[in-house]
Design an enzyme around this catalytic site. Structure first.
Site, PDB file in Angstrom:
ATOM      1  N   TYR A  80      18.452   3.062   8.955  1.00 24.09           N
ATOM      2  CA  TYR A  80      18.244   4.350   9.392  1.00 24.09           C
ATOM      3  C   TYR A  80      16.740   4.947   8.706  1.00 24.09           C
ATOM      4  CZ  TYR A  80      18.411   8.593  12.057  1.00 24.09           C
ATOM      5  OH  TYR A  80      17.865   9.752  13.141  1.00 24.09           O
ATOM      6  N   PHE A 132      -7.764  10.308  30.365  1.00 22.40           N
ATOM      7  CA  PHE A 132      -6.837   9.104  30.336  1.00 22.40           C
ATOM      8  C   PHE A 132      -5.409  10.124  31.031  1.00 22.40           C
ATOM      9  CE2 PHE A 132      -3.377   6.379  29.661  1.00 22.40           C
ATOM     10  CZ  PHE A 132      -3.665   5.168  30.540  1.00 22.40           C
ATOM     11  N   THR A 133      -4.808   9.399  31.945  1.00 25.52           N
ATOM     12  CA  THR A 133      -3.609   9.796  32.715  1.00 25.52           C
ATOM     13  C   THR A 133      -2.694  10.680  31.927  1.00 25.52           C
ATOM     14  OG1 THR A 133      -2.539   7.763  32.465  1.00 25.52           O
ATOM     15  CG2 THR A 133      -3.976   8.410  34.535  1.00 25.52           C
ATOM     16  N   ASP A 223      -8.352   8.278  20.427  1.00 24.44           N
ATOM     17  CA  ASP A 223      -7.263   7.369  20.976  1.00 24.44           C
ATOM     18  C   ASP A 223      -7.740   6.021  20.642  1.00 24.44           C
ATOM     19  OD1 ASP A 223      -5.877   5.771  22.772  1.00 24.44           O
ATOM     20  OD2 ASP A 223      -5.962   6.968  24.484  1.00 24.44           O
ATOM     21  N   LYS A 266      -1.072  -2.606  23.157  1.00 26.17           N
ATOM     22  CA  LYS A 266      -2.332  -3.220  23.602  1.00 26.17           C
ATOM     23  C   LYS A 266      -2.951  -3.900  22.379  1.00 26.17           C
ATOM     24  CE  LYS A 266      -2.183   0.472  26.686  1.00 26.17           C
ATOM     25  NZ  LYS A 266      -0.909   1.517  26.551  1.00 26.17           N
ATOM     26  N   ARG A 390      -6.853   2.659  40.241  1.00 31.62           N
ATOM     27  CA  ARG A 390      -7.348   3.664  39.133  1.00 31.62           C
ATOM     28  C   ARG A 390      -8.659   4.439  40.079  1.00 31.62           C
ATOM     29  NH1 ARG A 390      -4.303   3.728  34.427  1.00 31.62           N
ATOM     30  NH2 ARG A 390      -3.364   4.858  36.015  1.00 31.62           N
ATOM     31  N   PHE A 457       0.664   8.206  40.271  1.00 27.86           N
ATOM     32  CA  PHE A 457       0.297   6.827  40.828  1.00 27.86           C
ATOM     33  C   PHE A 457       1.748   5.790  40.267  1.00 27.86           C
ATOM     34  CE2 PHE A 457      -0.224   5.540  36.213  1.00 27.86           C
ATOM     35  CZ  PHE A 457      -0.386   6.719  35.602  1.00 27.86           C
TER      36      PHE A 457
HETATM   37  N1  PM9 Z   1      -2.337   2.665  29.114  1.00 32.38           N
HETATM   38  C1  PM9 Z   1      -2.695   1.001  31.141  1.00 32.38           C
HETATM   39  O1  PM9 Z   1      -1.977   0.199  31.787  1.00 32.38           O
HETATM   40  C2  PM9 Z   1      -0.106   1.847  30.205  1.00 32.38           C
HETATM   41  C3  PM9 Z   1       0.268   2.554  31.662  1.00 32.38           C
HETATM   42  S1  PM9 Z   1      -0.704   3.425  32.595  1.00 32.38           S
HETATM   43  C4  PM9 Z   1      -0.605   4.924  32.176  1.00 32.38           C
HETATM   44  O2  PM9 Z   1      -3.760   1.146  30.705  1.00 32.38           O
HETATM   45  C5  PM9 Z   1      -4.850   4.990  26.700  1.00 32.38           C
HETATM   46  C6  PM9 Z   1      -6.314   4.399  26.647  1.00 32.38           C
HETATM   47  C7  PM9 Z   1      -4.105   3.986  27.507  1.00 32.38           C
HETATM   48  C8  PM9 Z   1      -2.707   4.303  27.526  1.00 32.38           C
HETATM   49  C9  PM9 Z   1      -1.706   3.454  28.289  1.00 32.38           C
HETATM   50  C10 PM9 Z   1      -2.049   5.468  26.540  1.00 32.38           C
HETATM   51  C11 PM9 Z   1      -0.680   5.502  26.784  1.00 32.38           C
HETATM   52  C12 PM9 Z   1      -2.932   6.206  26.000  1.00 32.38           C
HETATM   53  N2  PM9 Z   1      -4.295   5.739  25.871  1.00 32.38           N
HETATM   54  O3  PM9 Z   1       1.498   3.583  27.696  1.00 32.38           O
HETATM   55  O4  PM9 Z   1       2.506   5.465  26.147  1.00 32.38           O
HETATM   56  O5  PM9 Z   1      -4.460   2.979  28.060  1.00 32.38           O
HETATM   57  O6  PM9 Z   1       1.946   3.262  25.225  1.00 32.38           O
HETATM   58  O7  PM9 Z   1       0.078   4.514  25.785  1.00 32.38           O
HETATM   59  C13 PM9 Z   1      -1.675   1.973  30.339  1.00 32.38           C
HETATM   60  P1  PM9 Z   1       1.543   4.193  26.300  1.00 32.38           P
END
Ligand code: PM9
Length: 466
Positions: A80, A132-133, A223, A266, A390, A457
């Site tokens: 843990y 970013f979303t 980011d 990523k 997008r 989306f």
């Molecule tokens: N990006 C993408 O497909 C995941 C789903 S769409 C919301 O591109 C950036 C630059 C991203 C990103 C996710 C996140 C969030 C933050 N910054 O999906 O929560 O491209 O791990 O990361 C997607 P998490």
């Protein structure tokens, strides 16, 4: 007489790995796909993955782990508190990204949530190089609002500037002057810039943003989700950096920031995981305290020990020059095919995806008829290739007016998972785009029949216009 082809002028590169395990793919009929798309409300997020042939929805958590990562999973220390894997992850974040402190989170938005809660006060403005979303939503939920300070070139799909992720420095200065540095909790730097088409920011521009922020006593949070890809573009495109390794460029780039949010799904080559990092000890104390409320203890955040081990290993693999060249090389291969066939895409080709310009595909559709959503649906119908909208749907509604935001870019993203598909898959995907392009004049718009409150989306539903 037999004619012989001329010898090639340049030598090819190939992926620096070979395949050890395969996962079967299913092909489907057009009729099957038609039913699946209707059931999914014309939203590719709502398709079942088993109904998809080539999945270019996202590069997030969809990569193939290496044998070393899988071996690392067996080294998971599921204590843990104080897991060995946490310390290896911390060491690699220090070594490769250069930040002193780190809390693991379940994925990128977990880190965004913590950062926004710690840093933002109601009424604050957060400048960034395009929204970013999830990032913007967490800033808004904390009471702040995002201000776009990206170079105007980023909004033009045809502009071929090499660093369309750069800040418009004058716009950044103007914002700080207008609202006052006290109302700017940090500058949010995306590298690469996802919503602009996977476009990089130059080292020179990052250094200038750092200089401005320092002068005003404002922090910078990066980011870092695709910062390794950004480093590769610096090596390839920015004068003076061709001889530097991607690893050293990444570290220098990060040194111009005070911390980062990270989606390990990523660049870091894992299926789940992320972190929030910083150099300031006091800020770390606050993050380490808050993470126990929303994610888990500060030595695992939202992650199992085995997943931290895989991510620590993934970081090391991600910065290898031959890996990143092949990864982005595959994206370039797909994009170049489409350019050669005259298909409108965002130029230059980005780091993790090829973005189709839906406005140019379907100029007869108004933006509130959701041309990119329609195009993503058509692509799936043609050959089972899944992509992502997008454009106007992703942009959501304006906080104040409640009206649709109308982004200049109305795009469909063909996102390439890391180490998953072959060149032949890219050929199939490209040919499917070409087939849909041929039929472009027949496409009708969509109407939205269901709209969730947050990040619409993901779950919105649509029907074809009558
Ligand atoms: N990006 C993408 O497909 C995941 C789903 S769409 C919301 O591109 C950036 C630059 C991203 C990103 C996710 C996140 C969030 C933050 N910054 O999906 O929560 O491209 O791990 O990361 C997607 P998490």
């Amino acid at each position: 007489m037999e004619t012989k082809a001329a010898p090639p002028k340049q030598r090819s590169w190939a992926e620096p790995w070979k395949v050890k395990v395969v996962e079967p793919l299913k092909t489907t009929t057009r009729e099957h796909r038609r039913k699946a798309m209707a059931e999914a409300g014309y939203n590719t997020f709502l398709l079942r993955s088993e109904d998809v042939y080539i999945d270019l929805l996202t590069d997030s958590g969809t990569g193939a782990m290496s044998d070393r990562q899988w071996a690392g999973m067996m080294l998971g220390d599921e204590a843990y508190a104080g897991s060995r894997n946490y310390y290896r992850l911390q060491e690699n974040v220090r070594n490769y990204y250069g930040y002193q402190y780190m809390v693991p989170t379940h994925q990128g938005r977990g880190a965004e949530h913590l950062l926004s809660k710690i840093m933002i006060k109601p009424g604050d403005s957060v400048p960034g190089n395009m929204y970013f979303t999830t990032t913007r939503l967490h800033q808004e939920l904390a009471g702040g609002h995002f201000v776009d300070c990206i170079t105007p070139a980023a909004h033009d799909p045809a502009d071929q500037s090499p660093f369309k992720g750069d800040f418009d420095l004058a716009a950044l200065e103007r914002l700080i002057r207008d609202v006052g540095p006290d109302r700017v909790p940090y500058v949010c730097v995306g590298a690469t810039v996802n919503m602009a088409g996977g476009q990089p920011i130059s080292m020179t521009n990052m250094r200038a943003v750092h200089e401005i922020a320092q002068r005003h006593g404002i922090r910078i949070f990066l980011d870092a989700t695709r910062a390794v890809e950004n480093a590769w573009f610096i090596q390839q495109r920015e004068p003076g950096y061709a001889d530097r390794s991607v690893a050293s460029l990444l570290k220098e780039f990060c040194s111009y920031s005070d911390g980062c949010t990270m989606s390990g799904k990523k660049d870091a080559l894992v299926n789940i995981g992320g972190w929030l990092a910083m150099n300031d000890a006091e800020l770390y104390q606050r993050a380490a305290n808050l993470v126990v409320v929303f994610e888990g203890l500060h030595t695992y955040g939202g992650m199992a020990g085995r997943d931290m081990e895989a991510m620590a290993q993934g970081i090391e693999e991600s910065v290898a020059d031959d890996h990143i060249r092949a990864r982005i090389g595959q994206v370039q291969y797909l994009g170049q095919k489409l350019i050669d066939w005259g298909i409108p895409i965002v130029r230059p080709i980005g780091g993790h995806a090829v973005y189709l310009d839906a406005k140019a595909f379907y100029p007869h559709l108004a933006q509130d008829e959701f041309p990119a959503q329609r195009l993503a649906a058509e692509l799936y119908l043609d050959a089972g290739v899944r992509s992502m909208e997008r454009g106007i749907v992703s942009a959501g509604r304006d906080e104040a007016t409640g009206k649709h935001r109308y982004p200049k870019l109305e795009l469909v993203r063909l996102t390439i998972p890391r180490r998953v598909y072959t060149q032949a898959h890219m050929d199939v995907a490209a040919e499917s785009v070409a087939a849909v392009y041929q039929q472009r004049h027949d496409a009708r718009g969509l109407v939205m029949t269901f709209e969730p409150k947050y990040l619409r989306f993901f779950q919105a539903r649509f029907e074809p216009k009558g």
